[in-house]
Design a protein around this motif. Sequence first.
Motif, PDB file in Angstrom:
ATOM      1  N   LEU A  11       0.926  -1.103  -0.218  1.00  0.00           N
ATOM      2  CA  LEU A  11      -0.032   0.161   0.015  1.00  0.00           C
ATOM      3  C   LEU A  11       0.744   1.168  -0.024  1.00  0.00           C
ATOM      4  CD1 LEU A  11      -2.985   1.162   0.275  1.00  0.00           C
ATOM      5  CD2 LEU A  11      -2.793   1.116   2.613  1.00  0.00           C
ATOM      6  N   ILE A  12       1.897   1.279   0.885  1.00  0.00           N
ATOM      7  CA  ILE A  12       2.789   2.422   0.687  1.00  0.00           C
ATOM      8  C   ILE A  12       3.526   2.635  -0.562  1.00  0.00           C
ATOM      9  CG2 ILE A  12       4.986   3.303   1.866  1.00  0.00           C
ATOM     10  CD1 ILE A  12       3.894   1.965   4.685  1.00  0.00           C
ATOM     11  N   LEU A  13       4.068   1.619  -0.930  1.00  0.00           N
ATOM     12  CA  LEU A  13       4.872   1.594  -2.532  1.00  0.00           C
ATOM     13  C   LEU A  13       3.913   2.343  -3.393  1.00  0.00           C
ATOM     14  CD1 LEU A  13       6.690  -1.878  -2.244  1.00  0.00           C
ATOM     15  CD2 LEU A  13       7.458   0.368  -1.940  1.00  0.00           C
ATOM     16  N   PHE A  14       2.538   1.370  -3.898  1.00  0.00           N
ATOM     17  CA  PHE A  14       1.748   2.095  -4.575  1.00  0.00           C
ATOM     18  C   PHE A  14       1.346   3.400  -4.401  1.00  0.00           C
ATOM     19  CE2 PHE A  14       0.481  -2.664  -5.401  1.00  0.00           C
ATOM     20  CZ  PHE A  14       1.156  -2.532  -6.541  1.00  0.00           C
ATOM     21  N   SER A  15       1.090   4.126  -3.164  1.00  0.00           N
ATOM     22  CA  SER A  15       0.662   5.103  -2.909  1.00  0.00           C
ATOM     23  C   SER A  15       1.760   6.089  -3.055  1.00  0.00           C
ATOM     24  CB  SER A  15       0.179   5.255  -1.338  1.00  0.00           C
ATOM     25  OG  SER A  15      -0.791   4.353  -1.013  1.00  0.00           O
ATOM     26  N   VAL A  16       3.014   5.970  -2.752  1.00  0.00           N
ATOM     27  CA  VAL A  16       4.122   6.736  -3.293  1.00  0.00           C
ATOM     28  C   VAL A  16       4.203   6.858  -4.714  1.00  0.00           C
ATOM     29  CG1 VAL A  16       6.634   7.121  -3.231  1.00  0.00           C
ATOM     30  CG2 VAL A  16       5.174   6.783  -1.098  1.00  0.00           C
ATOM     31  N   ILE A  18       1.834   6.477  -7.104  1.00  0.00           N
ATOM     32  CA  ILE A  18       0.724   7.254  -7.484  1.00  0.00           C
ATOM     33  C   ILE A  18       0.902   8.754  -7.459  1.00  0.00           C
ATOM     34  CG2 ILE A  18      -1.812   7.694  -7.535  1.00  0.00           C
ATOM     35  CD1 ILE A  18      -1.849   4.623  -7.048  1.00  0.00           C
ATOM     36  N   LEU A  19       1.200   9.046  -6.190  1.00  0.00           N
ATOM     37  CA  LEU A  19       1.453  10.545  -5.583  1.00  0.00           C
ATOM     38  C   LEU A  19       2.580  11.100  -6.588  1.00  0.00           C
ATOM     39  CD1 LEU A  19       0.831  10.471  -2.014  1.00  0.00           C
ATOM     40  CD2 LEU A  19      -0.540  11.762  -3.595  1.00  0.00           C
ATOM     41  N   ALA A  20       3.575  10.485  -6.690  1.00  0.00           N
ATOM     42  CA  ALA A  20       4.800  10.953  -7.460  1.00  0.00           C
ATOM     43  C   ALA A  20       4.198  11.232  -8.880  1.00  0.00           C
ATOM     44  CB  ALA A  20       5.929  10.067  -7.445  1.00  0.00           C
ATOM     45  N   SER A  21       3.578  10.320  -9.514  1.00  0.00           N
ATOM     46  CA  SER A  21       3.118  10.419 -10.824  1.00  0.00           C
ATOM     47  C   SER A  21       2.084  11.756 -10.967  1.00  0.00           C
ATOM     48  CB  SER A  21       2.531   9.361 -11.412  1.00  0.00           C
ATOM     49  OG  SER A  21       2.134   9.488 -12.668  1.00  0.00           O
ATOM     50  N   PHE A  22       1.436  11.705  -9.812  1.00  0.00           N
ATOM     51  CA  PHE A  22       0.300  12.800  -9.812  1.00  0.00           C
ATOM     52  C   PHE A  22       0.783  14.266  -9.774  1.00  0.00           C
ATOM     53  CE2 PHE A  22      -2.867  15.398  -7.518  1.00  0.00           C
ATOM     54  CZ  PHE A  22      -3.887  15.322  -8.343  1.00  0.00           C
ATOM     55  N   TYR A  23       1.623  14.221  -9.055  1.00  0.00           N
ATOM     56  CA  TYR A  23       2.343  15.589  -8.832  1.00  0.00           C
ATOM     57  C   TYR A  23       3.309  16.027  -9.735  1.00  0.00           C
ATOM     58  CZ  TYR A  23      -0.648  16.241  -4.612  1.00  0.00           C
ATOM     59  OH  TYR A  23      -1.698  16.410  -3.749  1.00  0.00           O
ATOM     60  N   LEU A  24       4.299  15.270 -10.206  1.00  0.00           N
ATOM     61  CA  LEU A  24       5.070  15.521 -11.093  1.00  0.00           C
ATOM     62  C   LEU A  24       4.622  15.537 -12.608  1.00  0.00           C
ATOM     63  CD1 LEU A  24       8.130  13.408  -9.590  1.00  0.00           C
ATOM     64  CD2 LEU A  24       7.655  15.794  -9.637  1.00  0.00           C
ATOM     65  N   ILE A  78      -7.018   0.161  -3.083  1.00  0.00           N
ATOM     66  CA  ILE A  78      -6.997   0.854  -1.885  1.00  0.00           C
ATOM     67  C   ILE A  78      -6.220   2.132  -2.003  1.00  0.00           C
ATOM     68  CG2 ILE A  78      -6.381   0.897   0.646  1.00  0.00           C
ATOM     69  CD1 ILE A  78      -7.017  -2.000   0.900  1.00  0.00           C
ATOM     70  N   ALA A  79      -5.007   2.066  -2.574  1.00  0.00           N
ATOM     71  CA  ALA A  79      -4.178   3.248  -2.813  1.00  0.00           C
ATOM     72  C   ALA A  79      -4.967   4.032  -3.779  1.00  0.00           C
ATOM     73  CB  ALA A  79      -2.753   2.753  -3.402  1.00  0.00           C
ATOM     74  N   ILE A  80      -5.503   3.587  -4.807  1.00  0.00           N
ATOM     75  CA  ILE A  80      -6.140   4.510  -5.836  1.00  0.00           C
ATOM     76  C   ILE A  80      -7.317   5.403  -5.191  1.00  0.00           C
ATOM     77  CG2 ILE A  80      -7.742   4.677  -7.844  1.00  0.00           C
ATOM     78  CD1 ILE A  80      -6.084   2.445  -8.986  1.00  0.00           C
ATOM     79  N   ILE A  81      -8.136   4.560  -4.369  1.00  0.00           N
ATOM     80  CA  ILE A  81      -9.242   5.397  -3.665  1.00  0.00           C
ATOM     81  C   ILE A  81      -8.793   6.158  -2.502  1.00  0.00           C
ATOM     82  CG2 ILE A  81     -11.063   4.681  -1.888  1.00  0.00           C
ATOM     83  CD1 ILE A  81     -11.531   2.113  -3.352  1.00  0.00           C
ATOM     84  N   VAL A  82      -7.648   5.814  -1.665  1.00  0.00           N
ATOM     85  CA  VAL A  82      -7.264   6.865  -0.771  1.00  0.00           C
ATOM     86  C   VAL A  82      -6.615   8.146  -1.429  1.00  0.00           C
ATOM     87  CG1 VAL A  82      -5.639   7.063   1.179  1.00  0.00           C
ATOM     88  CG2 VAL A  82      -7.195   5.120   0.960  1.00  0.00           C
ATOM     89  N   ILE A  83      -5.773   7.883  -2.343  1.00  0.00           N
ATOM     90  CA  ILE A  83      -5.174   8.916  -2.824  1.00  0.00           C
ATOM     91  C   ILE A  83      -6.100   9.774  -3.788  1.00  0.00           C
ATOM     92  CG2 ILE A  83      -3.364   9.617  -4.628  1.00  0.00           C
ATOM     93  CD1 ILE A  83      -2.226   8.354  -2.210  1.00  0.00           C
ATOM     94  N   GLY A  84      -7.211   9.034  -4.465  1.00  0.00           N
ATOM     95  CA  GLY A  84      -8.186  10.049  -5.079  1.00  0.00           C
ATOM     96  C   GLY A  84      -8.904  10.797  -3.980  1.00  0.00           C
TER      97      GLY A  84
END
Length: 92
Positions: A11-16, A18-24, A78-84
């Motif tokens: 979960l931590i790996l996928f979240s990071v 996804i977030l890196a891709s979203f913000y960069l 779960i990572a997609i839902i939480v980050i979204g």
Amino acid sequence: MNLIKYLGVQLILFSVIILASFYLDPYINKPFTSTDLIAIIIGITILVVVFNFNKLKKGLKPIPTYNKILLSVIAFVIAIIVIGVLTGEMQF
């Protein structure tokens, strides 16, 4: 407990990632400038740190491949839902 730890690490790996891709993503486009280069360097640095964090899984007991795949898919969803929800892109 072993499966929960594996799910947490995934979960931590996928979240990071996804977030890196979203913000960069908005900073990397044509024509390439120094801002794009800095964003790429930051993104690569984040990914190197994340994949070094992946070493935490070596301390776990062996998990069958089917369970790994299933837990990875669950962690990704779960990572997609939480980050979204946190970024405001997904609303309920």
